[in-house]
Scaffold this motif. Structure first.
Motif, mmCIF file in Angstrom:
data_model
loop_
_atom_site.group_PDB
_atom_site.id
_atom_site.type_symbol
_atom_site.label_atom_id
_atom_site.label_comp_id
_atom_site.label_asym_id
_atom_site.label_seq_id
_atom_site.Cartn_x
_atom_site.Cartn_y
_atom_site.Cartn_z
ATOM 1 N N ASN A 251 51.146 43.608 48.622
ATOM 2 C CA ASN A 251 50.767 44.407 47.458
ATOM 3 C C ASN A 251 51.412 43.896 46.177
ATOM 4 O OD1 ASN A 251 49.468 46.522 46.144
ATOM 5 N ND2 ASN A 251 51.173 47.920 46.419
ATOM 6 N N ALA A 252 52.596 43.271 46.291
ATOM 7 C CA ALA A 252 53.273 42.785 45.086
ATOM 8 C C ALA A 252 52.473 41.702 44.380
ATOM 9 C CB ALA A 252 54.660 42.249 45.448
ATOM 10 N N ALA A 253 51.675 40.942 45.142
ATOM 11 C CA ALA A 253 50.890 39.868 44.529
ATOM 12 C C ALA A 253 49.732 40.404 43.706
ATOM 13 C CB ALA A 253 50.362 38.932 45.614
ATOM 14 N N LEU A 254 49.390 41.676 43.873
ATOM 15 C CA LEU A 254 48.265 42.243 43.127
ATOM 16 C C LEU A 254 48.638 42.575 41.694
ATOM 17 C CD1 LEU A 254 46.834 44.696 45.820
ATOM 18 C CD2 LEU A 254 46.339 42.276 45.487
ATOM 19 N N LYS A 255 49.943 42.673 41.412
ATOM 20 C CA LYS A 255 50.377 43.066 40.077
ATOM 21 C C LYS A 255 50.607 41.819 39.243
ATOM 22 C CE LYS A 255 52.675 47.147 41.978
ATOM 23 N NZ LYS A 255 53.935 47.869 42.139
ATOM 24 N N PRO A 256 49.842 41.649 38.156
ATOM 25 C CA PRO A 256 50.017 40.453 37.324
ATOM 26 C C PRO A 256 51.338 40.501 36.590
ATOM 27 C CG PRO A 256 48.490 41.968 36.283
ATOM 28 C CD PRO A 256 48.809 42.548 37.646
ATOM 29 N N SER A 257 51.894 39.325 36.325
ATOM 30 C CA SER A 257 53.142 39.247 35.574
ATOM 31 C C SER A 257 52.875 39.639 34.128
ATOM 32 C CB SER A 257 53.712 37.826 35.630
ATOM 33 O OG SER A 257 52.759 36.896 35.143
ATOM 34 N N THR A 258 53.822 40.338 33.520
ATOM 35 C CA THR A 258 53.675 40.800 32.145
ATOM 36 C C THR A 258 54.740 40.172 31.278
ATOM 37 O OG1 THR A 258 55.072 42.723 32.631
ATOM 38 C CG2 THR A 258 52.688 42.994 32.859
ATOM 39 N N GLY A 259 54.398 39.854 30.062
ATOM 40 C CA GLY A 259 55.346 39.279 29.126
ATOM 41 C C GLY A 259 56.246 40.337 28.548
ATOM 42 N N PRO A 260 57.315 39.903 27.823
ATOM 43 C CA PRO A 260 58.264 40.876 27.275
ATOM 44 C C PRO A 260 57.687 41.699 26.138
ATOM 45 C CG PRO A 260 58.784 38.642 26.540
ATOM 46 C CD PRO A 260 57.688 38.523 27.557
ATOM 47 N N ASP A 261 56.745 41.136 25.369
ATOM 48 C CA ASP A 261 56.208 41.853 24.220
ATOM 49 C C ASP A 261 54.944 42.579 24.638
ATOM 50 O OD1 ASP A 261 54.942 40.908 20.939
ATOM 51 O OD2 ASP A 261 55.640 42.816 21.753
ATOM 52 N N ARG A 262 55.027 43.885 24.715
ATOM 53 C CA ARG A 262 53.885 44.677 25.160
ATOM 54 C C ARG A 262 53.439 45.657 24.093
ATOM 55 N NH1 ARG A 262 51.060 42.430 28.136
ATOM 56 N NH2 ARG A 262 50.194 44.313 29.038
ATOM 57 N N ARG B 271 50.472 50.536 22.230
ATOM 58 C CA ARG B 271 50.982 49.794 23.369
ATOM 59 C C ARG B 271 49.863 48.928 23.934
ATOM 60 N NH1 ARG B 271 53.228 52.219 29.103
ATOM 61 N NH2 ARG B 271 53.904 50.224 29.980
ATOM 62 N N VAL B 272 50.165 47.652 24.083
ATOM 63 C CA VAL B 272 49.168 46.734 24.609
ATOM 64 C C VAL B 272 49.137 46.906 26.124
ATOM 65 C CG1 VAL B 272 48.473 44.337 24.834
ATOM 66 C CG2 VAL B 272 49.570 45.134 22.729
ATOM 67 N N VAL B 273 48.086 47.496 26.620
ATOM 68 C CA VAL B 273 47.940 47.754 28.046
ATOM 69 C C VAL B 273 46.847 46.848 28.579
ATOM 70 C CG1 VAL B 273 47.461 49.478 29.805
ATOM 71 C CG2 VAL B 273 48.664 50.129 27.714
ATOM 72 N N GLY B 274 47.212 45.955 29.453
ATOM 73 C CA GLY B 274 46.245 45.060 30.053
ATOM 74 C C GLY B 274 45.378 45.787 31.062
ATOM 75 N N PRO B 275 44.424 45.097 31.597
ATOM 76 C CA PRO B 275 43.572 45.722 32.616
ATOM 77 C C PRO B 275 44.391 46.122 33.836
ATOM 78 C CG PRO B 275 43.227 43.345 32.532
ATOM 79 C CD PRO B 275 44.072 43.696 31.347
ATOM 80 N N ALA B 276 44.010 47.230 34.435
ATOM 81 C CA ALA B 276 44.736 47.719 35.602
ATOM 82 C C ALA B 276 44.682 46.677 36.715
ATOM 83 C CB ALA B 276 44.123 49.031 36.082
ATOM 84 N N PRO B 277 45.800 46.471 37.411
ATOM 85 C CA PRO B 277 45.779 45.494 38.510
ATOM 86 C C PRO B 277 44.820 45.939 39.600
ATOM 87 C CG PRO B 277 47.794 46.816 38.569
ATOM 88 C CD PRO B 277 47.097 47.146 37.281
ATOM 89 N N PRO B 278 44.180 45.005 40.255
ATOM 90 C CA PRO B 278 43.225 45.381 41.306
ATOM 91 C C PRO B 278 43.946 46.070 42.460
ATOM 92 C CG PRO B 278 43.655 43.026 41.344
ATOM 93 C CD PRO B 278 44.320 43.553 40.111
ATOM 94 N N GLY B 279 43.276 47.040 43.055
ATOM 95 C CA GLY B 279 43.842 47.773 44.170
ATOM 96 C C GLY B 279 43.633 47.043 45.484
ATOM 97 N N GLN C 119 37.024 35.349 39.289
ATOM 98 C CA GLN C 119 38.241 34.927 38.597
ATOM 99 C C GLN C 119 39.423 35.806 38.978
ATOM 100 O OE1 GLN C 119 37.862 34.946 34.343
ATOM 101 N NE2 GLN C 119 39.962 34.296 33.984
ATOM 102 N N ARG C 120 39.199 37.114 39.075
ATOM 103 C CA ARG C 120 40.279 38.021 39.453
ATOM 104 C C ARG C 120 40.785 37.713 40.859
ATOM 105 N NH1 ARG C 120 39.646 44.389 38.515
ATOM 106 N NH2 ARG C 120 39.801 43.595 36.384
ATOM 107 N N LEU C 121 39.864 37.457 41.776
ATOM 108 C CA LEU C 121 40.271 37.125 43.143
ATOM 109 C C LEU C 121 41.044 35.820 43.165
ATOM 110 C CD1 LEU C 121 40.195 37.696 46.170
ATOM 111 C CD2 LEU C 121 37.986 36.545 46.266
ATOM 112 N N ALA C 122 40.613 34.837 42.398
ATOM 113 C CA ALA C 122 41.316 33.552 42.363
ATOM 114 C C ALA C 122 42.740 33.709 41.840
ATOM 115 C CB ALA C 122 40.534 32.557 41.508
#
Length: 322
Positions: A45-56, A184-192, A213-216
């Motif tokens: 499950n940890a791989a489903l969460k994209p890395s986020t930068g410090p400036d959000r 607040r810059v909120v990216g797309p929700a990580p895939p479930g 692309q999301r699956l890749a």
């Protein structure tokens, strides 16, 4: 006898028709694989969460006098339009009373509009800020805000070193409109888990570009999920081409990976080996029956609480006749 792969189905088939050839239905085999894949995805499950930068966070630029593309309230639009018309009539030589009669507004409103050099003076009205001891330091505050310093306590301490003797609340009030414009810059929700499982189980040619692309991206972050996806594609090839003779090689590939979910699925296949091989090599399957059952369930859900059994029976028989 084509059957589900559950233990009770297998026991019932062996007891009721021991002489019949048992065939594990391909739909249920694929369904069992989906359950195993979901287990494997959940473990990663940890791989489903994209890395986020410090400036959000980001700042919405404040609307200045030159801003023309921002949304205006009806009142503001009316005042701006009135200001344009009044000054255009004044430039043509018309008087205050004549303009008031022409526009059907009061004379004082026309005089106030005529005295205003820009619509902003009318919009501000009596809410023009009064002189404040913070005025000499507003340029410094604007500069520090643009540099990323948005903490009012830190800014109050800086201004005190520069000679400011006012209260902290004055600075906070000055910065409040800017804070409301910060988003607040909120990216797309990580895939479930189920979403990624569905993308893996779906035919690659039927994936949308954004889903592909999301699956890749997810597979690139997890070697385990990448191996799971490759094994799913391999099993799909065996199932669709009914080449069950390659199943042993596929199970060996599963055993070589650290994927407990797929290991359990492979063990289940081995326990029901003869029926599984028949399902992956012969033409027999429960697809038409499963399709009819699902269609009847759909009709039942559509009519739940709306009609009684006679109408349900008619609809079922009518669709069956087609």
């Amino acid at each position: 006898m084509c059957r589900d792969r559950g233990g009770s189905y297998a026991d019932g088939a062996r007891t009721g028709a021991p002489q019949a050839v048992k065939v594990a239905d391909r739909f249920h085999i694929w369904q069992n694989l989906g359950t195993a894949v979901e287990t494997s995805v959940r473990q990663q499950n940890a791989a489903l969460k994209p890395s986020t930068g410090p400036d959000r966070t980001a700042n919405i630029s404040t609307a200045g006098p030159a801003t023309t593309d921002r949304a205006m309230s009806p009142i503001e639009a009316r005042i701006r339009e009135r200001h344009t018309i009044v000054h255009a009539l004044l430039a043509q030589g018309h008087g205050i009373r004549e303009i008031a009669r022409e526009l059907h507004i009061g004379g004082n409103t026309v005089r106030r509009t005529a005295r205003a050099e820009s619509p902003e003076q009318l919009l501000a009205g009596r809410r023009q800020p009064r002189p404040s001891q913070l005025d000499p330091y507003k340029t410094h505050l604007d500069k520090r805000w643009s540099e990323g310093c948005t903490n009012a306590i830190d800014l109050h301490a800086e201004l005190q070193e520069l000679g400011y003797r006012g209260h902290y609340q004055t600075i906070s009030d000055y910065l409040r409109p800017r804070r409301r414009q910060r988003i607040r810059v909120v990216g797309p929700a990580p895939p479930g888990v189920r979403q990624i499982t569905g993308l893996m189980m779906r035919h690659p040619d039927r994936l949308r570009d954004q889903d592909r692309q999301r699956l890749a991206e997810v597979l690139a972050r997890s070697p385990e999920l990448d191996a799971t996806s490759r094994l799913v594609r391999g099993f799909a090839e065996i199932l669709t081409t009914r080449s069950g003779q390659h199943l042993k090689d596929w199970i060996a590939a599963v055993r070589a990976e650290d994927l407990p979910g797929l290991h359990s699925f492979a063990t289940g296949l081995e326990k029901d080996w003869d029926a599984v091989i028949q399902g992956l090599t012969s033409q027999w399957n429960s697809g038409p029956v499963e399709g009819r059952v699902n269609h009847i369930k759909m009709i039942k859900r559509q009519m739940f609480g709306r009609a009684k059994l006679p109408l349900l029976r008619k609809r079922v028989l009518l669709t069956a006749a087609r």
